[in-house]
Each structure stands twice: as C-alpha cells, then as structure tokens.
Scaffold this active site. Structure first.
Site, PDB file in Angstrom:
ATOM      1  N   GLU A   1      -9.700 -10.145 -24.702  1.00 51.85           N
ATOM      2  CA  GLU A   1      -8.582 -10.514 -24.211  1.00 51.85           C
ATOM      3  C   GLU A   1      -8.319 -11.969 -24.697  1.00 51.85           C
ATOM      4  O   GLU A   1      -7.300 -12.770 -24.150  1.00 51.85           O
ATOM      5  CB  GLU A   1      -8.013 -10.098 -22.904  1.00 51.85           C
ATOM      6  CG  GLU A   1      -9.259 -10.002 -22.089  1.00 51.85           C
ATOM      7  CD  GLU A   1      -8.701  -9.457 -20.691  1.00 51.85           C
ATOM      8  OE1 GLU A   1      -7.451  -8.913 -20.419  1.00 51.85           O
ATOM      9  OE2 GLU A   1      -9.637  -9.183 -19.898  1.00 51.85           O
TER      10      GLU A   1
ATOM     11  N   CYS B   1      -5.900  -1.191 -24.136  1.00 55.45           N
ATOM     12  CA  CYS B   1      -5.415  -0.874 -22.838  1.00 55.45           C
ATOM     13  C   CYS B   1      -4.370  -1.755 -22.328  1.00 55.45           C
ATOM     14  O   CYS B   1      -4.214  -1.680 -21.118  1.00 55.45           O
ATOM     15  CB  CYS B   1      -6.607  -0.655 -22.009  1.00 55.45           C
ATOM     16  SG  CYS B   1      -7.438  -2.449 -21.777  1.00 55.45           S
TER      17      CYS B   1
ATOM     18  N   ASP C   1      -3.112 -10.021 -21.947  1.00 56.53           N
ATOM     19  CA  ASP C   1      -3.622 -11.327 -21.898  1.00 56.53           C
ATOM     20  C   ASP C   1      -3.966 -11.777 -23.191  1.00 56.53           C
ATOM     21  O   ASP C   1      -3.735 -12.809 -23.757  1.00 56.53           O
ATOM     22  CB  ASP C   1      -5.107 -11.198 -21.333  1.00 56.53           C
ATOM     23  CG  ASP C   1      -4.758 -11.373 -19.851  1.00 56.53           C
ATOM     24  OD1 ASP C   1      -4.215 -12.182 -19.330  1.00 56.53           O
ATOM     25  OD2 ASP C   1      -5.485 -10.684 -19.146  1.00 56.53           O
TER      26      ASP C   1
ATOM     27  N   HIS D   1       0.754  -1.214   0.048  1.00 54.29           N
ATOM     28  CA  HIS D   1       0.212   0.085   0.080  1.00 54.29           C
ATOM     29  C   HIS D   1       0.727   1.298   0.087  1.00 54.29           C
ATOM     30  O   HIS D   1       0.562   2.342  -0.758  1.00 54.29           O
ATOM     31  CB  HIS D   1      -0.991  -0.084   1.115  1.00 54.29           C
ATOM     32  CG  HIS D   1      -1.993   0.809   1.249  1.00 54.29           C
ATOM     33  ND1 HIS D   1      -3.042   0.690   0.556  1.00 54.29           N
ATOM     34  CD2 HIS D   1      -1.898   2.166   1.931  1.00 54.29           C
ATOM     35  CE1 HIS D   1      -3.753   1.802   0.775  1.00 54.29           C
ATOM     36  NE2 HIS D   1      -3.170   2.914   1.539  1.00 54.29           N
TER      37      HIS D   1
HETATM   38  C1  PEP Z   1      -4.349  -6.747 -20.393  1.00 52.44           C
HETATM   39  O1  PEP Z   1      -4.902  -7.999 -20.294  1.00 52.44           O
HETATM   40  O2  PEP Z   1      -4.140  -6.193 -21.347  1.00 52.44           O
HETATM   41  C2  PEP Z   1      -4.966  -5.703 -19.528  1.00 52.44           C
HETATM   42  C3  PEP Z   1      -5.107  -4.579 -19.443  1.00 52.44           C
HETATM   43  O3  PEP Z   1      -5.620  -6.334 -18.365  1.00 52.44           O
HETATM   44  P1  PEP Z   1      -4.559  -6.903 -17.087  1.00 52.44           P
HETATM   45  O4  PEP Z   1      -3.175  -6.256 -17.280  1.00 52.44           O
HETATM   46  O5  PEP Z   1      -5.166  -6.141 -15.952  1.00 52.44           O
HETATM   47  O6  PEP Z   1      -4.775  -8.442 -16.992  1.00 52.44           O
HETATM   48 MG    MG Z   2      -6.219  -8.669 -18.589  1.00 52.49          MG
END
Ligand code: PEP
Ligand code: MG
Length: 585
Positions: free
Chosen positions: A435, A506, A459, A193
């Site tokens: 993903e 993302c 992912d 944290h």
């Molecule tokens: C991804 O899988 O690209 C993603 C943004 O999610 P995380 O990294 O939280 O699995």
């Molecule tokens: Mg992910």
C-alpha cells in the site's frame, strides 16, 4: 395520528414496518437535590449499596451474554466493571456528596456531565462515542438507587426499538435476540458498536435522529428505511404503499444477491476466482459467507483495540482469532496485524498527536515501535492457527528492513511457543500489504521474502497520487483508473504470479465490477471486499472470458488518462456485457 418523517444516517440497510417500543432512558434531574450534613453517611451507604448492586448486575449480564451470544461480546462488561471499580470514580462521587451535601442522584448527574464534556473534546469519533460506556455504567447505578431496574426494553420482540442511544451492554443483549425488527436511535454514528452489530445481524437501523425518542410514542406505526436513513412515523396508507413497493424491490434485490452468492466462482472460460470478505468483527463471518465469501481476505484486527477502553490481553486476541479460525474452516482468514497509530489514536497508550498522521507512526511502524504489543498479537494468532486456516498480513510495509524485523520477531515468538509445547500451525504463511508505492516498485525483491502480497489499493492510490483518501476537496483526483495506478498494480500482480506466489487485492478497487474485471485481466484471482459487494463482482466476473479481458486491459494501460481508460473499458466490456453490471429485479 400525525404523519411526519425524520432523517438520520442509515447504518444497516433494509426497510421494515412495525410498531414502536420506546426505551426508557435515565433522565437526570436538572435541579440539585441537597441533604442535611447529618445524612451524609447514610447517603454514602446508599450510593455504595447501589454500586455493589450494579456490580452484581454487570457480572450477571456478563454471564448471560457470554452464554447466549458468545464470550467476545461479554468483554464489554469487563470494561464496565473496570469503570465501576475505578477508585477515582467512587472518590469523586463521595467528595461531591460530602463537600457539596448533594444526594447520590445529583452527584451521578454531575459526574455524567463532567465525563460528557471530557469526551466531547476528543476528536476521534470512535473514542468520542465511548462516552456511552461511562454513561451506561452511571445510569445503571442511578437506577439502582431507587430500585428502578431497566425495564423499558422488555417487549421488543417483533417491534421497532426506538431509543436515545443503544448502550453497548444493551446492544449485544437486545439485538442478538433476533426478534427486533429495526432500530431507530437519537444518537450514534456508523462506527458505534450498535451500528456494527446491527449490520452484522442484518437489522435495519437508522441512527443520529436527534429527538426521535421525544417525538415517537409506544405503539406508533413506523417505517424504518435503513438504506436511505429515514424513519416515517404514522404514515398514511398511500405512503405506506409506496414504501412497501420500495421494500419489495429492495428485498428482491437482496434475494438476487443471495442467489448469485451461491453460484460457482468461475469465469466464462472456466478460470476459478475467489471472492473474499473484508471484516472488522469476528461475528460478521456468517453474514460474509452468506454473500458468497470464500474466506476472509482482510480481518482488520485493530477493532480488537478500538472496542475496549483497556489494552486487550493475549486471551482477548486469542478468543477472536480462534473464533475466526473455527468459523471459517477450511476457508482461509488473513489476519492483518493492527493498523493503528496516526489518526486512529489509542487512548490506552496516549500516543502523541502527529502533524501528518497518514505519513506517521502507523501500522507496522507502530507495531515495531511497541514490540511487546506486537508479540502478544502474534502469539495469539499463532496459537489460534492450530484451529484452522489462519494467515498473517503485515500492513504498510515500506522497505525490506521492516520485513526482516517482522520475520525475526515472528521466528522468536514461534520458538517460544515450541519451547512451551504450545501447538500452532508450523506452516502458517506470512504476507505483506502493498500500500506504499515504494514497496510496489520493489515488488520483485520483496516477493522473495514473503509468502504473498495483498494490495491495499485504498492507501496505495492515496500515496501514489498524493491524494488524501478522506479529503473531499481533492477527491476528484482520487482515480483508480489512472494509468499510473494501473501499471503499478499490474506490476505487483504479475511479479507475484511469476514468482509462483499468491496475490490478492483487498482495497475498494476489488469491489467495483469494472475494476474487478480489469484486475482479472492482470491475472488476479483473489478479490477481497466488503461482503455486500461480493455478489455484484461475482456476477460481473462470471460472464467474462479471462483471455479476452487480458487483451483488453493490456491495451488500456497504454492510454493517457483515467478518463480514456474508463471510456475504453466501458466500450469494450460494459457495452458487450451489460448483464454483468446490473443486479436486481
Ligand atoms: C487499503 O488500504 O486498501 C486497505 C484495505 O486497508 P485500510 O482500508 O484498512 O487502510
Ligand atoms: Mg490500508
């Protein structure tokens, strides 16, 4: 004074020089202290009085932190009050005093050791670190036994705080006063944290230094290098000079980042694009915006669970989403419903360990299995949507049935709120993360069911290439430039755009300038990433012409290997626009 260096893990970047303040810590005596049997009742009273006083202290801290820093930080004291009020803790301490005739200090030391062993056996790093919550509470009771309140952390203004561990309660209070120059800890890891808070408050921090509290004294001159994870103790003038020039370079780089952050997000030929931030805590929002984020493209809501030892209530969820909605307004915030399960286990729920967590009960699979929790989360997001521009993102969708189930629950939760006349944004958009390769290949069908896609390339690449994203033995195969990955990503992007829907990336892919340009060429305009990478991606996208890039990347996907793609892009883009790829003084 002797000069030496200590190595640890840098968890919040930046280089700072200043004087050390070493925080006192509770040192349990290694010797057992016994009491005569006739003193047992008095000793029990002494213990209960100290616990009652600790309860008052915690309630006071909760009020203070809530008022000064924000309610979302004061939840930690609820968790501490729960630990303190747990009947089994008091019973275990009383048993030790009664049956072993030890004093309260010894009983507390034994309990602390008992919990330390239990936590040590936990595999998940995050939960292993929650031991500090229990330790924090026991330490406070210990100090109250002889009225020695925690005085060691006064006077940290404009100094470097050196401590064994920054306990959760201290982290919120001490760090957010804004005057601690830097932090250096014996313990801790990047997910503690304290580390998360230090990063979002921009306080250079090095953790995992083992015994810095034993080696450094109040008043020692330190240089904390949170970028490289090093602490220099009593450096001579020559070393100081060297570090000051490194600091200047680094500070210059940061200034450059912030300058770029303020520029408009348009390509050379005037195409508008939107850099957004991936964050884990609501309080990171200001920091994200300062790097030029035009919204939060991914809020990893599982941290609401990971930060506490009990299940979050609807109000706990609501407070976080309400703050996000208000602080980002009018910018959008994509709240991803929890991506938990698999290896991110929740002790609150005692989920069974799975043989292959990455392919197991995680994310939306988990939410659909524990629907009560899912409804609580959806209700809280919906309620907060009345305050700003919130959107919902469902992780790890594999098949259309899951989308149907999610939508049915969503419709029910909305109907409930309407019936109770609780306001929410009737038009709140619902999107899914792409993903899983199966979902990517079905993008043309899935897009008709939802408002947008967000491509989680971390992912998607792991599943598409069958390469564990955190296994160093196979990391050489983890290739975002693999033509197969690129074709898949291009298909998802163009499919969404053809349907007139929104699409974002993302995953980490969006944070790399060369890859971001490639994604721009596929038609992408929304890039979400760790805020620190926004300026460099923005700088790269601002100097290219979207039409030219389109031609280049459509050639690239026809190549045979990741290496060929990369070399081709370097030749066509990097060599032509070297200025796009370098930031700094
Ligand atoms: C991804 O899988 O690209 C993603 C943004 O999610 P995380 O990294 O939280 O699995
Ligand atoms: Mg992910």
């Amino acid at each position: 004074m002797e000069f030496f260096r200590l190595r640890g893990t840098g968890v919040a970047p930046g280089i700072v020089q200043g004087q050390a303040v070493v925080a006192e810590r509770v040192l349990y005596s290694a010797h057992k202290a016994y009491i005569p049997p006739h003193r047992v009742e008095d000793e029990l009273k002494r213990l209960r009085d100290a616990m009652a006083e600790t309860r008052e202290d915690l309630a006071g801290l909760k009020r203070d932190v809530g008022a000064k820093i924000g309610e979302e930080h004061s939840f930690i004291f609820d968790a501490h009050l729960l630990i303190l009020e747990d009947r089994s803790l008091l019973q275990a301490l009383e048993k030790l005093i009664r049956e072993e005739n030890v004093n309260s200090e010894t009983a507390l030391a034994e309990m602390n050791e008992h919990y330390r062993k239990i936590f040590e056996a936990i595999e998940d790093e995050y939960f292993r670190q929650r031991q500090s919550d229990v330790s924090d509470v026991l330490g406070k009771v210990y100090r109250n036994l002889d009225g020695k309140k925690d005085a060691g952390l006064e006077g940290v203004q404009d100094r470097i705080l050196v401590a064994h561990d920054l306990l959760p309660s201290e982290a919120a209070l001490r760090l957010s006063r804004g005057r601690v120059l830097a932090v250096a800890l014996d313990m801790g890891g990047p997910t503690s944290h304290a580390a998360i808070l230090a990063r979002s408050l921009d306080i250079p921090t090095v953790v995992g230094l083992h015994d810095i509290t034993q080696k450094v004294q109040n008043g020692d001159m330190l240089i904390v290098d949170g970028t490289d994870g090093e602490v220099l103790v009593n450096p001579p003038p020559t070393v100081r000079k060297e570090f000051l020039s490194k600091k200047e370079k680094y500070d210059g780089y940061r200034r450059e980042l912030r300058k770029v952050a303020r520029l408009r997000s348009v390509t050379l030929d005037g195409s508008r694009f939107f850099p957004m931030a991936n964050i884990e805590l609501a309080e990171e929002i200001g920091y994200a915006m300062s790097y030029g984020a035009e919204g939060i493209g991914l809020f990893r809501s599982e941290y609401i669970y990971l930060q506490r030892s009990t299940l979050p209530s609807e109000e706990d969820h609501y407070e976080v989403y309400a703050r996000l909605a208000r602080d980002a307004q009018p910018r959008p915030v994509y709240v991803r419903t929890i991506d938990i399960g698999g290896d991110k286990n929740l002790p609150q729920l005692q989920i069974e360990k799975e043989p292959n967590p990455a392919l197991g009960l995680r994310a939306v699979r988990f939410s659909l299995r524990t629907q009560d929790l899912f409804r609580v989360q959806l209700r809280a997001i919906l309620r907060a949507s009345a305050l700003g521009n919130l959107r919902i993102l469902i992780p790890m969708i594999t098949e259309i049935e899951e989308v149907g189930e999610v939508k049915a629950i969503f419709t029910e939760v909305k109907a409930e709120l309407r019936e109770k006349k609780i306001p929410f944004d009737e038009k709140i958009p619902l999107g899914i993360m792409i993903e899983v390769p199966a979902a990517a290949a079905m993008a043309d069908i899935l897009i008709k069911e939802v408002d947008y896609f967000s491509i989680g390339t971390n992912d998607l690449i792991q599943y598409h290439l069958a390469v564990d994203r955190s296994n160093e033995f196979v990391s050489y195969l983890y290739k975002p430039f693999h033509p197969s990955v690129l074709r898949l990503v291009r298909f998802v992007i163009t499919t969404a755009l053809k349907e007139g829907k929104d699409v974002a990336v993302c995953g980490e892919m969006a944070a790399d300038p060369l890859m971001a340009i490639m994604l721009l060429g596929f038609g992408l305009r929304k890039f979400s990433m760790n805020p620190i990478f926004i300026p460099r991606v923005k700088k790269a996208l601002r100097v290219v012409d979207a039409r030219t890039v389109r031609r280049i990347v459509n050639q690239a996907v026809e190549l045979r290997s990741a290496q060929e793609v990369e070399e081709y892009l370097i030749e066509k883009l990097l060599v032509k626009h070297p200025e796009a790829f370098f930031l700094g003084p």
